[in-house]
Design an enzyme around this catalytic site. Sequence first.
Site, PDB file in Angstrom:
ATOM      1  N   GLY A 146       0.270  -2.179  -1.216  1.00  0.00           N
ATOM      2  CA  GLY A 146      -1.027  -1.787  -0.678  1.00  0.00           C
ATOM      3  C   GLY A 146      -2.126  -2.678  -1.222  1.00  0.00           C
ATOM      4  O   GLY A 146      -1.887  -3.862  -1.501  1.00  0.00           O
ATOM      5  N   GLU A 147      -3.335  -2.136  -1.329  1.00  0.00           N
ATOM      6  CA  GLU A 147      -4.531  -2.836  -1.845  1.00  0.00           C
ATOM      7  C   GLU A 147      -5.080  -3.857  -0.857  1.00  0.00           C
ATOM      8  O   GLU A 147      -6.157  -4.400  -1.059  1.00  0.00           O
ATOM      9  CB  GLU A 147      -4.255  -3.582  -3.170  1.00  0.00           C
ATOM     10  N   GLY A 148      -4.293  -4.193   0.175  1.00  0.00           N
ATOM     11  CA  GLY A 148      -4.631  -5.291   1.079  1.00  0.00           C
ATOM     12  C   GLY A 148      -3.819  -6.541   0.797  1.00  0.00           C
ATOM     13  O   GLY A 148      -4.082  -7.599   1.376  1.00  0.00           O
TER      14      GLY A 148
END
Lengths: 363, 363
Positions: A317-319
Site C-alpha cells: 500500500g502507501e501508493g
Amino acid sequence: MSRLEETIARIAPLDEKAMADARRRQDDLTKPQGSLGRLEELSARVAGIQRNPRPRIVNKAIITMAGDHGVACDGVSAFPADVTPQMVYNFLRGGAGINVLARHVGARVVVVDMGVAVDLEPHPGLVIRKVAKGTANISRGPAMSREQAIQAIEAGIEVIEAEISKGLDIVGTGDMGIGNTTPSSAIVASVTGEQVSMVTGRGTGLDDVQMKNKIKLIDKALAVNRPDPHDGLDVLAKVGGFEIGGLAGVVLGAAANRIPVVVDGFISGAAALVAFLLCPTAREYMIAAHRSVEIGHQAAMRKMGIVPLMDLNMRLGEGTGAALGISIVEASVKILNEMATFSDAGVSEAQGKEAHSIGGARV
Amino acid sequence: MSRLEETIARIAPLDEKAMADARRRQDDLTKPQGSLGRLEELSARVAGIQRNPRPRIVNKAIITMAGDHGVACDGVSAFPADVTPQMVYNFLRGGAGINVLARHVGARVVVVDMGVAVDLEPHPGLVIRKVAKGTANISRGPAMSREQAIQAIEAGIEVIEAEISKGLDIVGTGDMGIGNTTPSSAIVASVTGEQVSMVTGRGTGLDDVQMKNKIKLIDKALAVNRPDPHDGLDVLAKVGGFEIGGLAGVVLGAAANRIPVVVDGFISGAAALVAFLLCPTAREYMIAAHRSVEIGHQAAMRKMGIVPLMDLNMRLGEGTGAALGISIVEASVKILNEMATFSDAGVSEAQGKEAHSIGGARV
C-alpha cells in the site's frame, strides 16, 4: 448542488478524437504496429483524458491518505494501531517505501490525515483533513455517518484540486491505516456479491486463526450494517474508512479535472470501487498499477473491468505500486511524443502497408 | 584458454552471505515483511551478484546489437531487410523506442553492429564488431561456422567489458535484426525440444499464410542442421545469428564480472538460453524484464526457471522491455538502501515478532 454532486456532474467520457489522433501517430512511429502493447493503449488513454493527442506528464504526485479503524481493536492486523501515526511521521521524514519509490519516479508525496485516531503534530508536509479520530467498529455498527462519508469524499476532492492548482499531470493514490484491509474486503464483498472468504487476505501477515476471526468480523459487519451495494455513499458509511472515502474523492476529483489517476493496490482499489459506484464514467480515468497479493483486489478490478499493469507480488500500500505505475504511464507518453516516425527516420514500413522507404536518410 | 573459456571459468555462484545480509535488512525496514514482493527478491539478488549487502545501481546501459539473417529473404518478416541498417541509424539519432525508454530510466544505449548486411557509416555512437554481412540462410545450412559463433560471443564479452571499464552497475540486452524471431524460434525449439509451432509467433506481424511458411522454414532449418541441444556453440552456429551470439556474450561477460543483466524479450531470451547452455550458473545473473508476446519466450524462460517481471504485451525488442526492467531493479535497490528501519523511524513492529515500539520518535 453539493461539491460532490457538482464534481460528479463534471466527469465526462474520454475525448475520442484525441485518442484516435494519438493512435494514428502511434501507428506511424518506427516500430511494428502494436508492438509496444499496453504502452500504446496507455498513451492513447492519457490523450483521451487530457484531451490532447500529444499529452504531457511533467508534474506527478502520490496522495497518501491515513486513517484509523475501530475494528482494529478486534485483532484484524498483525500491527498495533499506533503504527498508523508512526508511519505518517515516517512518510513526513521521507523514510517509508512510498517516499523511496516516489523519489525514484520523480513524484511528490502529499500526506493527508483523513482520520488518524490521535492528533498529529503539525508539519509543513502534512495536510490535516481529519473527519474524526478513527471510524467506529464496523462489526458493531456503521463506520461513520452518511454526512461524514460525504465529508471524507469532498475532502479528497479538495486535496486533489489544491494539488492541481500547484501543477499536476498525473496522480497516484496511496493509503495508510492499520486494519484497513478489513473495511476494504467488506466494501468489495458488498459491491461484488462475492463471499467474504473469497475477497479477504492476510493483510500485513495474519495466521490462520486470525484470518478466521477477520472473516467472521467482516461477515458480521455486513450482517449488522446491510450496506446497499448500489449506493457508494452507503457502502462507504457502513463499512468503509475515512482514508478510503478521501481516496474515492481523489479519484472523482481527478476524473472531473481530466487527470489520469493511477490506483495503487487493494485499499485504493476499494476506494476506486466506491468512486465507480458514484460515477461509473470515472473508471475511464483509472489506471490500475498492479495486482495486489490481497485477493479481494482482483474482484474489485473485475467488477470495474480494469486489468492491472503489473504483478510484482506486492501488498504494502502507501501508493508504492502507484509510483511504479506512474513511471510506466510516463514512459508510454514519452514514446508517443519522442519517437521518430517512419518518414522522419527514413525507415521502410511493413510490406503490404503502403510500404515505402525514404532512402538516403542518414545520421 | 580462449577468451570464452576464461570468461565462463570466472562465472561463480551468487554471494549467499551478501544475500542473507540484504534479506535481514529488508526484514527490518518499515513495512510488513515480504510486502514488497518481487522488489525484495530482486534487491537480495543484486546484493548476491555485486557481493554487497547494500548494492548500488548508478551506471546503467542497454547494449543493443544488430545483425542480418539470410533467412529473411524467404519472407519470414513483414519488413524488408534494409530496415535493419535503417533502424541502426534511427538508434544513433535517438529516435527509436529504445532511445526513448533508455532516456526515461537514465541508461545509455550502446549500439553494436554484429553482422548487418551492409557497411554502416562510422558514427561515434556505433561499435562495429561485424562478424560477417549477415548469416547464411538457416533453412539450407548452418547460419555461421563454429569459429564465427565463438567470435560473436567473444565480441559480446569485449563490448560489455569495455562498458564496464567506463562504469556499469547493471546492463540490459537489446536486439535489432529483420527476420531474427526465426533463428530465435529455431534455438528455442532445439534447446527445449518443443514443437516449432509451439514456439513460433508472428514476429513483426505475419498473416496466417506467412506464419505457415515461417514454421515450415524453421522445421527445415532444424532438419537440415541438426543442432546439438546440449552444445550452445553448435546451436548458435547452426540456427542462430550474430546479434544473438553477441548478446550471449554480453550475458556471459556480465555474469563473469558480477553485473546483473536484464534480459529483454524473445531474441534476448534465445541469446540468454545459449549463454545458459554454455554456463548454467549464468542464469543467476539474469533478470527477465517482461514476458514477450512471442510465445517461444515462455518456453525459453521455463527452461531456465526464470519468471519475467512484467507482462505488458510487448514485442518490439531493441531492449525496450529491458529498459523498463532496469528501472524496477533500480527501485528495488533504492528500497533496500533508502528506507528507514523500524528502530530508525520509531515504528512498532508486528505483534508476536519481538514487537517493540521506540516511542517518542517524531518528525
